[in-house]
Design a protein around this motif. Sequence first.
Motif, PDB file in Angstrom:
ATOM      1  N   ALA A 133     -13.911   9.460   3.841  1.00 40.75           N
ATOM      2  CA  ALA A 133     -13.079   9.094   2.693  1.00 40.75           C
ATOM      3  C   ALA A 133     -12.414   7.755   2.951  1.00 40.75           C
ATOM      4  O   ALA A 133     -12.053   7.428   4.091  1.00 40.75           O
ATOM      5  CB  ALA A 133     -12.026  10.164   2.420  1.00 40.75           C
ATOM      6  N   VAL A 134     -12.269   6.970   1.883  1.00 39.69           N
ATOM      7  CA  VAL A 134     -11.479   5.736   1.957  1.00 39.69           C
ATOM      8  C   VAL A 134     -10.015   6.141   1.937  1.00 39.69           C
ATOM      9  O   VAL A 134      -9.530   6.714   0.966  1.00 39.69           O
ATOM     10  CB  VAL A 134     -11.784   4.802   0.772  1.00 39.69           C
ATOM     11  N   VAL A 135      -9.304   5.860   3.022  1.00 39.84           N
ATOM     12  CA  VAL A 135      -7.893   6.247   3.128  1.00 39.84           C
ATOM     13  C   VAL A 135      -6.986   5.123   2.656  1.00 39.84           C
ATOM     14  O   VAL A 135      -5.983   5.360   1.982  1.00 39.84           O
ATOM     15  CB  VAL A 135      -7.550   6.645   4.578  1.00 39.84           C
ATOM     16  N   SER A 136      -7.310   3.885   3.016  1.00 39.08           N
ATOM     17  CA  SER A 136      -6.472   2.766   2.575  1.00 39.08           C
ATOM     18  C   SER A 136      -7.326   1.533   2.341  1.00 39.08           C
ATOM     19  O   SER A 136      -8.413   1.388   2.906  1.00 39.08           O
ATOM     20  CB  SER A 136      -5.375   2.455   3.601  1.00 39.08           C
ATOM     21  N   THR A 137      -6.814   0.672   1.487  1.00 42.69           N
ATOM     22  CA  THR A 137      -7.488  -0.572   1.127  1.00 42.69           C
ATOM     23  C   THR A 137      -6.474  -1.700   1.228  1.00 42.69           C
ATOM     24  O   THR A 137      -5.405  -1.629   0.621  1.00 42.69           O
ATOM     25  CB  THR A 137      -8.030  -0.498  -0.315  1.00 42.69           C
ATOM     26  N   LEU A 138      -6.801  -2.741   1.992  1.00 41.56           N
ATOM     27  CA  LEU A 138      -5.899  -3.869   2.183  1.00 41.56           C
ATOM     28  C   LEU A 138      -6.557  -5.157   1.701  1.00 41.56           C
ATOM     29  O   LEU A 138      -7.622  -5.540   2.197  1.00 41.56           O
ATOM     30  CB  LEU A 138      -5.532  -4.019   3.662  1.00 41.56           C
ATOM     31  N   ALA A 194      -0.993  -9.514   3.305  1.00 45.50           N
ATOM     32  CA  ALA A 194      -1.782  -8.320   3.008  1.00 45.50           C
ATOM     33  C   ALA A 194      -1.062  -7.483   1.960  1.00 45.50           C
ATOM     34  O   ALA A 194       0.160  -7.557   1.819  1.00 45.50           O
ATOM     35  CB  ALA A 194      -2.021  -7.502   4.271  1.00 45.50           C
ATOM     36  N   CYS A 195      -1.851  -6.700   1.243  1.00 49.38           N
ATOM     37  CA  CYS A 195      -1.273  -5.801   0.245  1.00 49.38           C
ATOM     38  C   CYS A 195      -2.115  -4.542   0.176  1.00 49.38           C
ATOM     39  O   CYS A 195      -3.349  -4.606   0.095  1.00 49.38           O
ATOM     40  CB  CYS A 195      -1.243  -6.476  -1.132  1.00 49.38           C
ATOM     41  N   PHE A 249      -7.525  -6.936  -6.644  1.00 50.79           N
ATOM     42  CA  PHE A 249      -7.379  -7.544  -5.316  1.00 50.79           C
ATOM     43  C   PHE A 249      -6.673  -8.895  -5.353  1.00 50.79           C
ATOM     44  O   PHE A 249      -6.494  -9.529  -4.314  1.00 50.79           O
ATOM     45  CB  PHE A 249      -8.746  -7.717  -4.662  1.00 50.79           C
ATOM     46  N   PHE A 250      -6.298  -9.350  -6.549  1.00 48.46           N
ATOM     47  CA  PHE A 250      -5.531 -10.595  -6.697  1.00 48.46           C
ATOM     48  C   PHE A 250      -6.266 -11.806  -6.108  1.00 48.46           C
ATOM     49  O   PHE A 250      -5.648 -12.714  -5.564  1.00 48.46           O
ATOM     50  CB  PHE A 250      -4.139 -10.450  -6.074  1.00 48.46           C
ATOM     51  N   HIS A 251      -7.604 -11.777  -6.211  1.00 49.86           N
ATOM     52  CA  HIS A 251      -8.439 -12.886  -5.721  1.00 49.86           C
ATOM     53  C   HIS A 251      -8.283 -13.121  -4.221  1.00 49.86           C
ATOM     54  O   HIS A 251      -8.482 -14.241  -3.741  1.00 49.86           O
ATOM     55  CB  HIS A 251      -8.146 -14.179  -6.493  1.00 49.86           C
ATOM     56  N   ALA A 252      -7.934 -12.088  -3.482  1.00 52.93           N
ATOM     57  CA  ALA A 252      -7.874 -12.207  -2.021  1.00 52.93           C
ATOM     58  C   ALA A 252      -9.280 -12.489  -1.492  1.00 52.93           C
ATOM     59  O   ALA A 252     -10.262 -11.948  -2.003  1.00 52.93           O
ATOM     60  CB  ALA A 252      -7.335 -10.926  -1.402  1.00 52.93           C
ATOM     61  N   PRO A 253      -9.414 -13.330  -0.461  1.00 51.40           N
ATOM     62  CA  PRO A 253     -10.749 -13.670   0.042  1.00 51.40           C
ATOM     63  C   PRO A 253     -11.468 -12.529   0.738  1.00 51.40           C
ATOM     64  O   PRO A 253     -12.690 -12.540   0.842  1.00 51.40           O
ATOM     65  CB  PRO A 253     -10.473 -14.818   1.020  1.00 51.40           C
ATOM     66  N   SER A 303       4.536  -7.444   0.609  1.00 56.14           N
ATOM     67  CA  SER A 303       3.210  -7.197   0.053  1.00 56.14           C
ATOM     68  C   SER A 303       2.810  -8.427  -0.756  1.00 56.14           C
ATOM     69  O   SER A 303       3.506  -8.807  -1.706  1.00 56.14           O
ATOM     70  CB  SER A 303       3.223  -5.952  -0.841  1.00 56.14           C
ATOM     71  N   ILE A 304       1.713  -9.068  -0.366  1.00 56.34           N
ATOM     72  CA  ILE A 304       1.310 -10.335  -0.964  1.00 56.34           C
ATOM     73  C   ILE A 304       0.327 -10.101  -2.103  1.00 56.34           C
ATOM     74  O   ILE A 304      -0.682  -9.405  -1.937  1.00 56.34           O
ATOM     75  CB  ILE A 304       0.677 -11.250   0.111  1.00 56.34           C
ATOM     76  N   ARG A 305       0.617 -10.704  -3.256  1.00 60.72           N
ATOM     77  CA  ARG A 305      -0.257 -10.588  -4.428  1.00 60.72           C
ATOM     78  C   ARG A 305      -0.649 -11.950  -4.990  1.00 60.72           C
ATOM     79  O   ARG A 305      -1.159 -12.032  -6.102  1.00 60.72           O
ATOM     80  CB  ARG A 305       0.435  -9.735  -5.499  1.00 60.72           C
ATOM     81  N   HIS A 306      -0.394 -12.989  -4.219  1.00 62.04           N
ATOM     82  CA  HIS A 306      -0.827 -14.347  -4.587  1.00 62.04           C
ATOM     83  C   HIS A 306      -1.482 -14.955  -3.351  1.00 62.04           C
ATOM     84  O   HIS A 306      -0.822 -15.138  -2.323  1.00 62.04           O
ATOM     85  CB  HIS A 306       0.352 -15.206  -5.045  1.00 62.04           C
TER      86      HIS A 306
END
Length: 276
Positions: free
Chosen positions: A248-253, A221-222, A180-184, A88-91
Amino acid sequence: MDPIINLEKCVGCGACVRDCLRSLFIVENGKSHMREGICIQCGHCVAVCPMDAIRLEGAPEEEIIPYEPSAFDIPADHLLNFMKFRRSIRHFQDKPVEKEKLSALLEAARYAPTGGNQQKTRYILLEQNKDELTELALKTLYEAAERMDTDPALQSAKRYQPKWRSMYPAWKEQGKDGLFFHAPCVLLTISRFPRSNSGRLDAGLASANVELMAHALGLGACYIGFFTMAASLEPELYRRLGVGEEEAVVSTLAIGYPDVKYYRTVNRNPADVTRL
Protein backbone atom coordinates in the motif's frame (compact mmCIF):
# COMPACT_ATOMS: atom_id res chain seq x y z
CA MET A 1 23.76 -11.37 8.72
CA ASP A 2 24.58 -12.91 12.09
CA PRO A 3 27.03 -11.19 14.45
CA ILE A 4 30.69 -12.20 14.24
CA ILE A 5 32.83 -11.62 17.33
CA ASN A 6 36.53 -10.84 17.01
CA LEU A 7 37.79 -12.68 20.09
CA GLU A 8 41.18 -10.99 19.89
CA LYS A 9 39.51 -7.60 20.45
CA CYS A 10 36.79 -8.77 22.85
CA VAL A 11 37.47 -8.11 26.54
CA GLY A 12 34.31 -9.73 27.87
CA CYS A 13 32.83 -6.48 29.20
CA GLY A 14 29.27 -7.72 28.70
CA ALA A 15 27.96 -4.63 26.90
CA CYS A 16 26.54 -6.80 24.11
CA VAL A 17 24.93 -9.10 26.69
CA ARG A 18 23.08 -6.23 28.36
CA ASP A 19 21.93 -4.57 25.13
CA CYS A 20 20.84 -7.53 23.00
CA LEU A 21 17.06 -7.65 22.63
CA ARG A 22 17.09 -11.39 21.97
CA SER A 23 19.63 -12.28 24.72
CA LEU A 24 21.89 -13.95 22.17
CA PHE A 25 25.20 -13.15 23.88
CA ILE A 26 26.91 -14.75 26.85
CA VAL A 27 30.32 -14.12 28.42
CA GLU A 28 32.36 -17.23 29.08
CA ASN A 29 36.03 -17.42 30.03
CA GLY A 30 36.37 -13.67 29.66
CA LYS A 31 35.05 -13.55 26.09
CA SER A 32 31.65 -12.92 24.52
CA HIS A 33 30.01 -15.78 22.62
CA MET A 34 26.76 -16.29 20.74
CA ARG A 35 23.89 -18.43 21.98
CA GLU A 36 21.53 -20.19 19.60
CA GLY A 37 18.61 -18.03 18.55
CA ILE A 38 17.19 -15.75 15.89
CA CYS A 39 19.08 -12.50 15.35
CA ILE A 40 17.10 -9.59 13.90
CA GLN A 41 20.30 -7.86 12.69
CA CYS A 42 19.51 -4.64 14.54
CA GLY A 43 23.21 -3.91 14.99
CA HIS A 44 23.00 -2.85 18.62
CA CYS A 45 25.88 -5.18 19.43
CA VAL A 46 28.03 -3.51 16.77
CA ALA A 47 27.21 -0.04 18.06
CA VAL A 48 27.55 -0.77 21.79
CA CYS A 49 30.85 -2.68 21.78
CA PRO A 50 33.57 -0.35 23.18
CA MET A 51 36.32 -2.48 21.61
CA ASP A 52 34.81 -2.51 18.08
CA ALA A 53 34.89 -6.31 18.22
CA ILE A 54 31.55 -7.19 16.59
CA ARG A 55 30.38 -7.07 12.99
CA LEU A 56 27.29 -8.31 11.17
CA GLU A 57 28.31 -10.91 8.64
CA GLY A 58 28.03 -9.55 5.10
CA ALA A 59 27.08 -6.01 6.16
CA PRO A 60 28.88 -3.14 4.38
CA GLU A 61 31.88 -2.15 6.50
CA GLU A 62 31.88 1.42 5.18
CA GLU A 63 28.52 2.14 6.80
CA ILE A 64 30.01 1.83 10.28
CA ILE A 65 31.05 5.30 11.44
CA PRO A 66 32.68 5.85 14.85
CA TYR A 67 30.85 8.33 17.07
CA GLU A 68 32.38 11.81 17.13
CA PRO A 69 30.51 14.53 19.07
CA SER A 70 31.44 17.28 16.60
CA ALA A 71 29.98 15.32 13.69
CA PHE A 72 26.98 13.71 15.40
CA ASP A 73 25.60 15.97 18.11
CA ILE A 74 23.01 18.72 17.55
CA PRO A 75 22.13 21.15 20.35
CA ALA A 76 18.58 20.40 21.49
CA ASP A 77 17.37 23.99 21.09
CA HIS A 78 18.76 24.12 17.53
CA LEU A 79 17.05 20.85 16.64
CA LEU A 80 13.73 22.04 18.05
CA ASN A 81 13.96 25.34 16.17
CA PHE A 82 14.86 23.43 12.99
CA MET A 83 11.68 21.38 13.36
CA LYS A 84 9.57 24.41 14.21
CA PHE A 85 10.77 26.32 11.14
CA ARG A 86 9.92 23.46 8.77
CA ARG A 87 7.02 24.28 6.47
CA SER A 88 4.93 22.30 3.99
CA ILE A 89 6.02 23.69 0.62
CA ARG A 90 3.47 24.20 -2.16
CA HIS A 91 5.47 26.52 -4.43
CA PHE A 92 8.42 24.98 -6.23
CA GLN A 93 11.08 26.31 -8.55
CA ASP A 94 11.37 24.88 -12.05
CA LYS A 95 14.63 23.19 -11.10
CA PRO A 96 15.50 19.49 -10.84
CA VAL A 97 16.72 17.94 -7.63
CA GLU A 98 20.29 16.67 -7.91
CA LYS A 99 20.89 12.91 -7.73
CA GLU A 100 23.20 13.41 -4.75
CA LYS A 101 20.41 15.07 -2.77
CA LEU A 102 17.89 12.41 -3.74
CA SER A 103 20.37 9.79 -2.53
CA ALA A 104 20.69 11.65 0.78
CA LEU A 105 16.91 11.65 1.18
CA LEU A 106 16.75 7.90 0.63
CA GLU A 107 19.64 7.39 3.03
CA ALA A 108 17.68 9.28 5.68
CA ALA A 109 14.63 7.14 4.93
CA ARG A 110 16.37 3.80 5.30
CA TYR A 111 17.84 4.75 8.67
CA ALA A 112 14.40 5.36 10.19
CA PRO A 113 13.46 2.84 12.90
CA THR A 114 11.36 -0.17 11.88
CA GLY A 115 9.40 -2.63 13.99
CA GLY A 116 11.52 -5.70 14.68
CA ASN A 117 14.18 -4.20 12.38
CA GLN A 118 12.29 -5.68 9.43
CA GLN A 119 13.32 -2.85 7.05
CA LYS A 120 10.57 -3.76 4.60
CA THR A 121 9.55 -0.25 3.53
CA ARG A 122 10.30 0.55 -0.10
CA TYR A 123 10.13 3.70 -2.21
CA ILE A 124 9.03 4.85 -5.66
CA LEU A 125 10.46 8.04 -7.11
CA LEU A 126 8.28 9.76 -9.70
CA GLU A 127 10.09 12.01 -12.15
CA GLN A 128 9.57 11.19 -15.85
CA ASN A 129 6.09 9.65 -15.56
CA LYS A 130 4.72 12.12 -13.03
CA ASP A 131 2.31 13.94 -15.38
CA GLU A 132 0.63 10.74 -16.53
CA LEU A 133 -0.01 9.67 -12.96
CA THR A 134 -1.04 13.18 -11.94
CA GLU A 135 -3.81 13.16 -14.53
CA LEU A 136 -5.09 9.74 -13.51
CA ALA A 137 -5.08 10.71 -9.83
CA LEU A 138 -6.92 13.98 -10.46
CA LYS A 139 -9.47 12.20 -12.65
CA THR A 140 -9.97 9.60 -9.91
CA LEU A 141 -10.62 12.29 -7.30
CA TYR A 142 -12.96 14.17 -9.64
CA GLU A 143 -15.03 11.04 -10.25
CA ALA A 144 -15.06 10.28 -6.53
CA ALA A 145 -16.41 13.79 -5.85
CA GLU A 146 -19.19 13.27 -8.41
CA ARG A 147 -20.46 10.13 -6.66
CA MET A 148 -19.74 11.30 -3.13
CA ASP A 149 -23.38 12.23 -2.39
CA THR A 150 -24.54 8.66 -3.01
CA ASP A 151 -21.53 6.55 -1.98
CA PRO A 152 -21.40 5.94 1.80
CA ALA A 153 -17.77 4.83 1.56
CA LEU A 154 -16.77 8.37 0.53
CA GLN A 155 -18.63 10.29 3.23
CA SER A 156 -15.51 10.70 5.37
CA ALA A 157 -13.97 12.73 2.53
CA LYS A 158 -17.02 14.96 2.04
CA ARG A 159 -15.14 18.11 3.03
CA TYR A 160 -12.86 17.65 0.01
CA GLN A 161 -15.70 17.49 -2.54
CA PRO A 162 -15.43 21.08 -3.86
CA LYS A 163 -11.65 20.81 -4.13
CA TRP A 164 -11.71 17.48 -5.92
CA ARG A 165 -14.28 18.80 -8.37
CA SER A 166 -12.12 21.79 -9.28
CA MET A 167 -8.65 20.26 -9.55
CA TYR A 168 -9.16 18.07 -12.61
CA PRO A 169 -10.74 20.81 -14.82
CA ALA A 170 -7.96 23.20 -13.76
CA TRP A 171 -5.39 20.60 -14.85
CA LYS A 172 -7.07 19.91 -18.19
CA GLU A 173 -7.93 23.50 -19.07
CA GLN A 174 -5.12 25.53 -17.50
CA GLY A 175 -2.34 23.02 -16.88
CA LYS A 176 -2.54 23.85 -13.18
CA ASP A 177 -1.15 21.15 -10.93
CA GLY A 178 -3.18 21.33 -7.74
CA LEU A 179 -1.95 17.92 -6.66
CA PHE A 180 1.86 18.04 -6.66
CA PHE A 181 2.19 21.81 -7.22
CA HIS A 182 4.58 21.24 -10.16
CA ALA A 183 7.21 19.73 -7.86
CA PRO A 184 10.05 18.20 -9.93
CA CYS A 185 9.84 14.86 -8.13
CA VAL A 186 7.54 12.89 -5.90
CA LEU A 187 8.55 10.18 -3.44
CA LEU A 188 6.08 7.44 -2.55
CA THR A 189 6.62 5.40 0.60
CA ILE A 190 5.31 1.86 0.20
CA SER A 191 4.49 -0.52 3.04
CA ARG A 192 4.92 -4.21 2.34
CA PHE A 193 2.80 -4.92 5.42
CA PRO A 194 -0.17 -2.54 4.99
CA ARG A 195 -2.42 -4.55 7.31
CA SER A 196 0.11 -4.21 10.09
CA ASN A 197 0.14 -1.11 12.26
CA SER A 198 3.89 -1.55 12.55
CA GLY A 199 4.33 -1.66 8.77
CA ARG A 200 2.43 1.57 8.25
CA LEU A 201 4.21 3.25 11.13
CA ASP A 202 7.57 2.21 9.67
CA ALA A 203 6.71 3.87 6.37
CA GLY A 204 5.49 6.99 8.15
CA LEU A 205 8.69 7.29 10.18
CA ALA A 206 10.76 6.96 7.00
CA SER A 207 8.71 9.75 5.41
CA ALA A 208 9.29 12.00 8.42
CA ASN A 209 13.04 11.45 8.08
CA VAL A 210 12.85 12.36 4.40
CA GLU A 211 10.98 15.58 5.07
CA LEU A 212 13.45 16.75 7.71
CA MET A 213 16.43 15.84 5.53
CA ALA A 214 14.87 17.74 2.64
CA HIS A 215 14.69 20.82 4.84
CA ALA A 216 18.35 20.35 5.84
CA LEU A 217 19.36 20.12 2.16
CA GLY A 218 17.65 23.37 1.23
CA LEU A 219 14.75 21.52 -0.38
CA GLY A 220 11.06 21.71 0.39
CA ALA A 221 8.55 18.90 0.80
CA CYS A 222 4.83 18.51 1.23
CA TYR A 223 2.76 15.48 2.17
CA ILE A 224 0.24 14.88 -0.61
CA GLY A 225 -2.60 13.03 1.06
CA PHE A 226 -4.83 13.43 -2.01
CA PHE A 227 -2.57 11.18 -4.09
CA THR A 228 -2.42 8.58 -1.35
CA MET A 229 -6.23 8.65 -1.22
CA ALA A 230 -6.53 8.44 -5.01
CA ALA A 231 -4.19 5.44 -5.07
CA SER A 232 -6.45 3.65 -2.61
CA LEU A 233 -9.50 4.39 -4.80
CA GLU A 234 -8.13 3.51 -8.24
CA PRO A 235 -6.46 0.09 -8.76
CA GLU A 236 -4.99 1.29 -12.05
CA LEU A 237 -2.77 3.71 -10.14
CA TYR A 238 -1.31 0.81 -8.17
CA ARG A 239 -0.83 -1.16 -11.38
CA ARG A 240 1.04 1.66 -13.11
CA LEU A 241 3.17 2.22 -10.03
CA GLY A 242 4.00 -1.46 -9.74
CA VAL A 243 2.53 -1.67 -6.25
CA GLY A 244 1.63 -5.26 -5.39
CA GLU A 245 -1.61 -6.62 -3.95
CA GLU A 246 -0.02 -7.04 -0.53
CA GLU A 247 1.40 -3.49 -0.53
CA ALA A 248 0.00 0.00 0.00
CA VAL A 249 1.05 3.59 -0.63
CA VAL A 250 1.34 5.00 2.90
CA SER A 251 2.63 8.50 2.15
CA THR A 252 3.38 10.73 -0.81
CA LEU A 253 5.89 13.59 -0.67
CA ALA A 254 6.25 16.30 -3.31
CA ILE A 255 9.88 17.44 -3.26
CA GLY A 256 11.80 20.28 -4.87
CA TYR A 257 13.44 23.64 -4.36
CA PRO A 258 11.07 26.08 -2.63
CA ASP A 259 9.85 29.10 -4.54
CA VAL A 260 8.82 30.82 -1.33
CA LYS A 261 10.75 32.22 1.63
CA TYR A 262 9.67 32.14 5.27
CA TYR A 263 10.99 34.48 7.94
CA ARG A 264 9.77 33.08 11.25
CA THR A 265 8.13 30.17 13.00
CA VAL A 266 4.40 30.09 13.71
CA ASN A 267 2.28 29.10 16.69
CA ARG A 268 0.72 25.69 17.22
CA ASN A 269 -1.93 24.44 19.62
CA PRO A 270 -0.58 23.31 22.98
CA ALA A 271 0.21 19.62 23.25
CA ASP A 272 -2.82 17.59 24.37
CA VAL A 273 -1.25 15.51 27.14
CA THR A 274 -2.87 13.24 29.69
CA ARG A 275 -0.69 12.35 32.68
CA LEU A 276 -1.62 9.17 34.52
